[in-house]
Design a protein around this motif. Structure first.
Motif, PDB file in Angstrom:
ATOM      1  N   PRO A 190       0.786  -1.314   0.273  1.00 19.45           N
ATOM      2  CA  PRO A 190       0.111   0.104  -0.163  1.00 19.45           C
ATOM      3  C   PRO A 190       0.904   1.434   0.130  1.00 19.45           C
ATOM      4  CG  PRO A 190      -0.792  -1.324   2.113  1.00 19.45           C
ATOM      5  CD  PRO A 190       0.443  -2.117   0.880  1.00 19.45           C
ATOM      6  N   ILE A 191       1.601   1.127   0.432  1.00 18.59           N
ATOM      7  CA  ILE A 191       2.748   2.151   1.153  1.00 18.59           C
ATOM      8  C   ILE A 191       2.807   3.125  -1.059  1.00 18.59           C
ATOM      9  CG2 ILE A 191       5.004   3.262   1.562  1.00 18.59           C
ATOM     10  CD1 ILE A 191       5.145   1.382   3.842  1.00 18.59           C
ATOM     11  N   GLU A 192       3.648   1.720  -1.537  1.00 21.89           N
ATOM     12  CA  GLU A 192       4.624   2.406  -2.473  1.00 21.89           C
ATOM     13  C   GLU A 192       3.282   2.601  -3.262  1.00 21.89           C
ATOM     14  OE1 GLU A 192       5.200  -0.461  -1.197  1.00 21.89           O
ATOM     15  OE2 GLU A 192       7.458  -0.676  -1.298  1.00 21.89           O
ATOM     16  N   GLU A 193       2.425   1.406  -3.880  1.00 22.63           N
ATOM     17  CA  GLU A 193       0.937   2.468  -4.661  1.00 22.63           C
ATOM     18  C   GLU A 193       0.456   3.671  -4.124  1.00 22.63           C
ATOM     19  OE1 GLU A 193      -0.485  -2.196  -5.427  1.00 22.63           O
ATOM     20  OE2 GLU A 193      -1.451  -1.132  -3.613  1.00 22.63           O
ATOM     21  N   ARG A 194       0.620   3.756  -2.659  1.00 25.17           N
ATOM     22  CA  ARG A 194       0.033   5.798  -2.920  1.00 25.17           C
ATOM     23  C   ARG A 194       1.438   6.135  -3.229  1.00 25.17           C
ATOM     24  NH1 ARG A 194      -2.222   8.773  -1.861  1.00 25.17           N
ATOM     25  NH2 ARG A 194      -2.415   9.752   0.038  1.00 25.17           N
ATOM     26  N   VAL A 195       2.352   5.923  -2.897  1.00 30.35           N
ATOM     27  CA  VAL A 195       3.090   7.087  -3.660  1.00 30.35           C
ATOM     28  C   VAL A 195       2.953   7.574  -5.257  1.00 30.35           C
ATOM     29  CG1 VAL A 195       5.998   7.121  -3.352  1.00 30.35           C
ATOM     30  CG2 VAL A 195       4.786   6.910  -1.320  1.00 30.35           C
ATOM     31  N   LEU A 196       3.475   6.006  -5.939  1.00 32.57           N
ATOM     32  CA  LEU A 196       3.382   5.750  -7.213  1.00 32.57           C
ATOM     33  C   LEU A 196       2.152   6.835  -7.765  1.00 32.57           C
ATOM     34  CD1 LEU A 196       4.768   2.807  -7.596  1.00 32.57           C
ATOM     35  CD2 LEU A 196       5.676   4.349  -7.983  1.00 32.57           C
ATOM     36  N   GLY A 197       0.697   6.363  -6.712  1.00 28.56           N
ATOM     37  CA  GLY A 197      -0.489   7.335  -7.096  1.00 28.56           C
ATOM     38  C   GLY A 197      -0.469   8.720  -7.282  1.00 28.56           C
ATOM     39  N   ALA A 198       1.048   9.456  -5.871  1.00 26.24           N
ATOM     40  CA  ALA A 198       0.607  11.113  -6.270  1.00 26.24           C
ATOM     41  C   ALA A 198       1.957  10.983  -7.540  1.00 26.24           C
ATOM     42  CB  ALA A 198       1.280  10.986  -4.958  1.00 26.24           C
ATOM     43  N   GLY A 199       2.227  10.232  -7.951  1.00 25.16           N
ATOM     44  CA  GLY A 199       3.324  10.512  -9.599  1.00 25.16           C
ATOM     45  C   GLY A 199       4.609  11.099  -8.516  1.00 25.16           C
TER      46      GLY A 199
END
Ligand SMILES: NC(=O)c1ccc[n+]([C@@H]2O[C@H](COP(=O)([O-])OP(=O)(O)OC[C@H]3O[C@@H](n4cnc5c(N)ncnc54)[C@H](O)[C@@H]3O)[C@@H](O)[C@H]2O)c1
Length: 324
Positions: free
Chosen positions: A78-87
């Motif tokens: 979930p951490i990476e998915e949030r960071v990547l989702g924020a570009g």
């Protein structure tokens, strides 16, 4: 030089190491840190001047140019998915996860996001890599011998398979990554484990693992790992070619021919700093600077697939193919 702002998720041992390295780069400012252990976040904040924030959302509110994810293996996802989702550009410490599906999911998200990614396989940045290539001078490697013979690291999650993924996934993965870089992909593994855990209380990881590797190039190899010692005995990779053996350790390369061994000293911290420098340069730089990253998320995924294949082979007593 353009400034690069950085946030840290996880403020434990390896995060502190990265912070010290980033401090040596003049254009980096660590702006925020989050860690569920408030005292750990606070001590990191005091050391770096970053703001200790309550969670990842608050960290992303600070709009860092890049985020370092330095959490235990089972926490990834979930951490990476949030960071990547924020570009936002992403530096992830190895291993990518304690399992393979989580890492594959993050890799998909990283491809969609198209941001700069890098993984903490710092051995790739060692001068040993260029030196080994120079010494081999085009000679094909016939035999690869990797090893990681060590003690149980002093972090609470390490000796639990579900939390760390086990020693091959968490630790010997450095050696596997270097083997892939220098000798190419492995297409089949056959591994065996000594499944008695080390003496640590509550441990359930294997005490030792040995794997046979078949490389696409035709080279063959082994990797041996054990965590039953009380000291770091050996971590490294030997490459054997016609008339030449090259042994790569964190602090030296030993080239042996019929004339005897020749030792070349290395500074282990150089590779670690170079990994951070390459990532920061790519974040602030243009497309060309991205080429300085020797192991992005996709490349590290292939190493993680190899480590997970060894763990699977050892757990189920059967060979596992990677080329299907
Ligand atoms: N590249 C290397 O040479 C190297 C060296 C050491 C560790 N590592 C890797 O780095 C990772 C972390 O290792 P470490 O030694 O720093 O472990 P550690 O236990 O010292 O630190 C991990 C930190 O993550 C925090 N954390 C846990 N869940 C979190 C969450 N959801 N959000 C934010 N923080 C969270 C913990 O509270 C802890 O402070 C591991 O995967 C390890 O394999 C790599």
């Amino acid at each position: 030089m353009e400034r690069c702002t950085v946030g840290f998720v996880g403020a434990g041992g390896v995060a502190v190491r990265h912070a010290r390295q980033l401090d040596q780069l003049e254009n980096v400012q660590i702006v925020a840190v989050t860690d569920p252990v408030a005292a750990t976040a606070q001590s990191f904040a005091e050391m770096t001047g970053a703001a200790a924030v309550s969670d990842l959302d608050a960290l992303l509110d600070a709009s860092p140019d890049a985020v370092y994810v330095c959490v235990p293996p089972h926490v990834h996802g979930p951490i990476e998915e949030r960071v990547l989702g924020a570009g936002t550009a992403l530096f992830v410490e190895k291993p990518l996860a304690a399992d393979l599906p989580t890492a594959e999911r993050i890799a998909d998200a990283a491809r969609r996001a198209g941001v700069v990614t890098s993984v903490g396989h710092h051995w790739r940045y060692s001068p040993a890599v260029d030196l080994a290539r120079e010494l081999l001078d085009g000679r094909p490697v016939r035999l690869v011998v990797g090893s990681w013979l060590d003690r149980v690291p002093p972090v609470p999650w390490w000796s639990k398979r579900e939390l760390s993924g086990g020693q091959v996934v968490e630790q010997a993965v450095h050696v596997l990554d270097l083997a892939r870089m220098l000798c190419g992909d492995v297409v089949e593994v056959d591994a065996y484990a000594n499944s008695t855990p080390p003496g640590t209380s509550g441990a359930d990881v294997d005490g030792a693992t040995v794997a046979i590797l078949r490389f696409r190039s035709g080279a063959v190899g082994t990797v041996s790992a054990s965590c039953c010692l009380e000291w770091k005995h050996r971590a490294g990779l030997e490459l054997h070619a016609d008339g030449l053996s090259v042994a790569i350790h964190e602090d030296r390369v030993i080239a042996t021919t019929a004339q005897g061994p020749v030792e070349h000293g290395l500074q282990p911290d150089d590779a670690k700093l170079a990994a951070d420098r390459a990532f920061i340069d790519a974040v602030v730089g243009n497309g060309a600077a991205r080429a300085g990253i020797r192991v992005d998320y996709d490349e590290a995924l292939r190493t993680h697939q190899l480590a997970c294949a060894i763990a699977e082979s050892a757990a189920h007593n059967r060979p596992v193919r990677l080329d299907e």
